[in-house]
Design an enzyme around this catalytic site. Structure first.
Site, mmCIF file in Angstrom:
data_model
loop_
_atom_site.group_PDB
_atom_site.id
_atom_site.type_symbol
_atom_site.label_atom_id
_atom_site.label_comp_id
_atom_site.label_asym_id
_atom_site.label_seq_id
_atom_site.Cartn_x
_atom_site.Cartn_y
_atom_site.Cartn_z
ATOM 1 N N HIS A 44 13.935 -11.993 -17.015
ATOM 2 C CA HIS A 44 13.178 -12.660 -15.952
ATOM 3 C C HIS A 44 14.112 -13.057 -14.809
ATOM 4 O O HIS A 44 15.324 -13.273 -15.020
ATOM 5 C CB HIS A 44 12.462 -13.883 -16.519
ATOM 6 C CG HIS A 44 11.317 -13.511 -17.420
ATOM 7 N ND1 HIS A 44 10.454 -14.426 -17.965
ATOM 8 C CD2 HIS A 44 10.887 -12.295 -17.869
ATOM 9 C CE1 HIS A 44 9.552 -13.802 -18.708
ATOM 10 N NE2 HIS A 44 9.801 -12.514 -18.669
ATOM 11 N N GLU A 46 14.510 -15.806 -13.148
ATOM 12 C CA GLU A 46 15.201 -17.095 -13.275
ATOM 13 C C GLU A 46 16.411 -16.953 -14.191
ATOM 14 O O GLU A 46 17.500 -17.480 -13.900
ATOM 15 C CB GLU A 46 14.270 -18.166 -13.872
ATOM 16 C CG GLU A 46 12.967 -18.388 -13.116
ATOM 17 C CD GLU A 46 11.832 -17.525 -13.651
ATOM 18 O OE1 GLU A 46 12.050 -16.321 -13.855
ATOM 19 O OE2 GLU A 46 10.727 -18.043 -13.856
ATOM 20 N N ALA A 148 -5.142 5.470 7.452
ATOM 21 C CA ALA A 148 -4.339 5.755 8.654
ATOM 22 C C ALA A 148 -5.327 6.150 9.740
ATOM 23 O O ALA A 148 -6.113 7.087 9.552
ATOM 24 C CB ALA A 148 -3.365 6.890 8.376
ATOM 25 N N TRP A 164 -1.735 15.586 10.329
ATOM 26 C CA TRP A 164 -1.361 14.233 9.957
ATOM 27 C C TRP A 164 -1.625 13.321 11.120
ATOM 28 O O TRP A 164 -1.203 13.617 12.223
ATOM 29 C CB TRP A 164 0.118 14.174 9.550
ATOM 30 C CG TRP A 164 0.402 14.938 8.317
ATOM 31 C CD1 TRP A 164 0.931 16.183 8.224
ATOM 32 C CD2 TRP A 164 0.150 14.493 6.988
ATOM 33 N NE1 TRP A 164 1.034 16.546 6.907
ATOM 34 C CE2 TRP A 164 0.562 15.516 6.128
ATOM 35 C CE3 TRP A 164 -0.385 13.345 6.414
ATOM 36 C CZ2 TRP A 164 0.446 15.434 4.732
ATOM 37 C CZ3 TRP A 164 -0.489 13.265 5.034
ATOM 38 C CH2 TRP A 164 -0.069 14.288 4.223
ATOM 39 N N ASP A 194 -9.565 17.273 1.708
ATOM 40 C CA ASP A 194 -8.104 17.144 1.852
ATOM 41 C C ASP A 194 -7.339 17.772 0.692
ATOM 42 O O ASP A 194 -6.150 18.008 0.800
ATOM 43 C CB ASP A 194 -7.694 15.665 1.952
ATOM 44 C CG ASP A 194 -8.188 15.005 3.230
ATOM 45 O OD1 ASP A 194 -8.900 15.679 3.992
ATOM 46 O OD2 ASP A 194 -7.867 13.832 3.449
ATOM 47 N N ARG A 201 5.712 10.299 -4.245
ATOM 48 C CA ARG A 201 6.815 11.235 -3.980
ATOM 49 C C ARG A 201 7.858 10.602 -3.064
ATOM 50 O O ARG A 201 8.391 11.261 -2.171
ATOM 51 C CB ARG A 201 6.254 12.528 -3.360
ATOM 52 C CG ARG A 201 5.198 13.206 -4.219
ATOM 53 C CD ARG A 201 4.695 14.500 -3.635
ATOM 54 N NE ARG A 201 4.027 14.355 -2.369
ATOM 55 C CZ ARG A 201 2.744 14.012 -2.210
ATOM 56 N NH1 ARG A 201 1.986 13.757 -3.271
ATOM 57 N NH2 ARG A 201 2.203 13.924 -1.015
ATOM 58 N N GLY A 282 -12.249 8.150 1.847
ATOM 59 C CA GLY A 282 -12.427 8.147 3.276
ATOM 60 C C GLY A 282 -13.255 6.959 3.760
ATOM 61 O O GLY A 282 -13.339 5.917 3.105
ATOM 62 N N ARG A 284 -16.502 6.525 4.222
ATOM 63 C CA ARG A 284 -17.724 6.082 3.544
ATOM 64 C C ARG A 284 -17.390 5.188 2.362
ATOM 65 O O ARG A 284 -18.018 4.150 2.145
ATOM 66 C CB ARG A 284 -18.541 7.287 3.048
ATOM 67 C CG ARG A 284 -19.220 7.998 4.131
ATOM 68 C CD ARG A 284 -20.515 8.669 3.655
ATOM 69 N NE ARG A 284 -21.076 9.427 4.762
ATOM 70 C CZ ARG A 284 -21.774 8.890 5.742
ATOM 71 N NH1 ARG A 284 -22.037 7.591 5.737
ATOM 72 N NH2 ARG A 284 -22.209 9.628 6.725
HETATM 73 N N1 LIG Z 1 -6.780 9.057 7.875
HETATM 74 C C1 LIG Z 1 -6.941 8.659 6.636
HETATM 75 O O1 LIG Z 1 -6.328 7.672 6.183
HETATM 76 C C2 LIG Z 1 -7.904 9.381 5.762
HETATM 77 C C3 LIG Z 1 -7.925 9.069 4.411
HETATM 78 C C4 LIG Z 1 -8.857 9.719 3.629
HETATM 79 C C5 LIG Z 1 -9.717 10.617 4.174
HETATM 80 N N2 LIG Z 1 -9.639 10.911 5.477
HETATM 81 C C6 LIG Z 1 -10.600 11.851 6.061
HETATM 82 O O2 LIG Z 1 -11.880 11.284 5.904
HETATM 83 C C7 LIG Z 1 -12.862 12.302 5.788
HETATM 84 C C8 LIG Z 1 -13.758 12.005 4.622
HETATM 85 O O3 LIG Z 1 -14.282 10.709 4.757
HETATM 86 P P1 LIG Z 1 -15.827 10.455 4.591
HETATM 87 O O4 LIG Z 1 -16.095 9.105 5.117
HETATM 88 O O5 LIG Z 1 -16.572 11.590 5.221
HETATM 89 O O6 LIG Z 1 -16.063 10.549 3.035
HETATM 90 P P2 LIG Z 1 -15.364 9.836 1.754
HETATM 91 O O7 LIG Z 1 -15.417 8.370 1.859
HETATM 92 O O8 LIG Z 1 -14.076 10.493 1.396
HETATM 93 O O9 LIG Z 1 -16.305 10.310 0.640
HETATM 94 C C9 LIG Z 1 -17.514 9.776 0.442
HETATM 95 C C10 LIG Z 1 -17.802 10.280 -0.930
HETATM 96 O O10 LIG Z 1 -17.781 9.245 -1.875
HETATM 97 C C11 LIG Z 1 -18.969 9.334 -2.620
HETATM 98 N N3 LIG Z 1 -19.460 8.065 -3.063
HETATM 99 C C12 LIG Z 1 -19.852 7.770 -4.295
HETATM 100 N N4 LIG Z 1 -20.271 6.531 -4.403
HETATM 101 C C13 LIG Z 1 -20.148 6.019 -3.195
HETATM 102 C C14 LIG Z 1 -20.459 4.785 -2.661
HETATM 103 N N5 LIG Z 1 -20.992 3.806 -3.387
HETATM 104 N N6 LIG Z 1 -20.233 4.605 -1.353
HETATM 105 C C15 LIG Z 1 -19.710 5.582 -0.582
HETATM 106 N N7 LIG Z 1 -19.407 6.769 -1.045
HETATM 107 C C16 LIG Z 1 -19.627 6.989 -2.349
HETATM 108 C C17 LIG Z 1 -19.944 10.000 -1.671
HETATM 109 O O11 LIG Z 1 -20.957 10.522 -2.447
HETATM 110 P P3 LIG Z 1 -22.250 11.245 -1.831
HETATM 111 O O12 LIG Z 1 -21.767 12.635 -1.530
HETATM 112 O O13 LIG Z 1 -23.241 11.168 -2.915
HETATM 113 O O14 LIG Z 1 -22.631 10.485 -0.597
HETATM 114 C C18 LIG Z 1 -19.073 11.011 -1.017
HETATM 115 O O15 LIG Z 1 -18.888 12.135 -1.835
HETATM 116 C C19 LIG Z 1 -12.102 13.570 5.625
HETATM 117 O O16 LIG Z 1 -12.175 14.271 6.849
HETATM 118 C C20 LIG Z 1 -10.683 13.148 5.355
HETATM 119 O O17 LIG Z 1 -9.771 14.081 5.871
HETATM 120 C C21 LIG Z 1 -8.741 10.323 6.284
#
Ligand SMILES: NC(=O)c1ccc[n+]([C@@H]2O[C@H](COP(=O)([O-])OP(=O)(O)OC[C@H]3O[C@@H](n4cnc5c(N)ncnc54)[C@H](OP(=O)(O)O)[C@@H]3O)[C@@H](O)[C@H]2O)c1
Length: 348
Positions: A44, A46, A148, A164, A194, A201, A282, A284
């Protein structure tokens, strides 16, 4: 205490589910010795600091980011060691919520040691948020949402391309950050578009590689997807409705986590030992976690580019009726990562 908090981070990726802890012995002249908890099951903080201080601990002050433990587990109780060294005063940032380990403060006080609690407590709570949550809300993991974005809060362009948005400096941070979590998750659409590997890494090698989680929804994961192909090397869990897609993934070595809601999915993950989860998009999934009060932290990397209205919004499906109902979070950290900026917010 600031120094002790910095030292504690040296255990990042190596000690969880145990807490990060840093400590220092100080006297009238300054810092006598330092220590941190560097390995799960290891000495630990301490004890390390006290051993390094030797005789100079007598009459000195011990600063620790967490209450010294009073229980014998993999290591002997810190309280006994402290009493044996003749420390006069202890300054602690946070009490330990673990019912087995906690109680050290009372024991030390009753033995005549002066104990002050609460110095930089907010920073210490931020640092050990996942550990604290494991006791406060044991029914789901601590959830950090990491995104991001562009300056206009977009996470991908119109075609869904997000590689990116951020630069090299941010990527080093992301790998370090991943190392401190039990699991790394993405939404189904991100997993499909993606094709991420969700591995660590960077320079910090986690004691255990974080498990990978897909929140599948209605999406189908290609059998050729990186997560599907590598599920037998580093575990992958798929959260979704019980059915043929989960069963098919199970044949590839993906662990099915049947759940009909996001909250239930998180509870099922917690039951499988995942105490901390970083969700890397993402939009959603991020929006749903926020809307349902299931996000505890927002780790936001802002990059200096504009994507515009055709891009994918960073948060979708999160509606706030008016400013009066808007949740105000607490800024916990901010720093530059090359050309990008890191902002970390905790749910207050
Ligand atoms: N810049 C960044 O940091 C970053 C990081 C990650 C992704 N991205 C980009 O984000 C895009 C994808 O984002 P997105 O918003 O379209 O989708 P998302 O959040 O990646 O995916 C939503 C998915 O989650 C599922 N899901 C299951 N339960 C859920 C719930 N309770 N609430 C919400 N979703 C649920 C959805 O199902 P259903 O199909 O049934 O709706 C859907 O398949 C891509 O283009 C990716 O390249 C960017």
């Amino acid at each position: 205490m600031r120094r002790a908090l910095d030292l504690a981070y040296r255990g990042w990726g190596r000690v969880h589910p145990n807490p990060l802890v840093g400590a220092a012995v100080i006297d009238g002249e300054g810092i006598v010795s330092e220590g941190f908890h560097g390995e799960f099951g290891g000495p630990h903080a301490e004890a390390v600091a006290l051993a390094a201080a030797g005789e100079r601990a007598r009459g000195a002050t011990l600063v620790s980011t967490l209450e010294p433990c009073r229980h014998a587990a993999k290591q002997p109780p810190c309280v006994e060691r402290i009493l044996a060294t003749g420390i006069r005063r202890i300054v602690v940032a946070l009490p330990d919520p673990n019912p087995d380990a906690g109680g050290g403060i009372e024991l030390l006080r009753s033995a005549g040691v002066e104990v002050d609690v609460g110095l930089l407590a907010e920073r210490a709570a931020h640092q050990n948020a996942a550990y604290l949550q494991a006791f406060a809300r044991p029914f789901r993991p601590f959830v950090a949402v990491k995104l991001a974005t562009s300056l206009d809060f977009r996470i991908a362009d119109a075609a869904g391309h997000s590689r990116w948005i951020s630069g090299e400096g941010a990527r080093d941070f992301v790998h370090w950050h991943r190392a401190g979590f039990d699991a790394i998750g993405v939404g189904g659409k991100t997993a499909v578009l993606d094709d991420p590997s969700l591995t660590v890494r960077g320079d910090t090698e986690p004691r255990l590689p974080p498990r990978r989680v897909i929140v599948l929804g209605s999406r189908k994961l290609s059998r050729e997807a990186t997560l599907a192909r590598t599920a037998r090397q580093i575990p992958v869990l798929a959260v979704g409705l019980d059915g043929p897609e989960l069963a098919a993934l199970a044949e590839l070595g993906v662990e099915p986590v049947p759940a009909s809601t996001l909250a239930e999915g998180l509870t099922r993950l917690r039951e499988r030992g995942i105490r901390s989860l970083v969700v890397e998009g993402g939009g959603r999934l991020a929006g749903s976690l926020l809307a349902q009060g299931l996000a505890d932290r927002f780790v936001w990397i802002v990059s200096p580019l504009w994507i515009g209205d055709l891009g994918v919004p960073a948060v979708r499906g999160y509606e706030v009726p008016s400013l009066l109902q808007a949740e105000r979070w607490t800024l916990a950290d901010r720093k530059g990562l090359g050309q990008d900026t890191l902002l970390v917010f905790d749910r207050s």
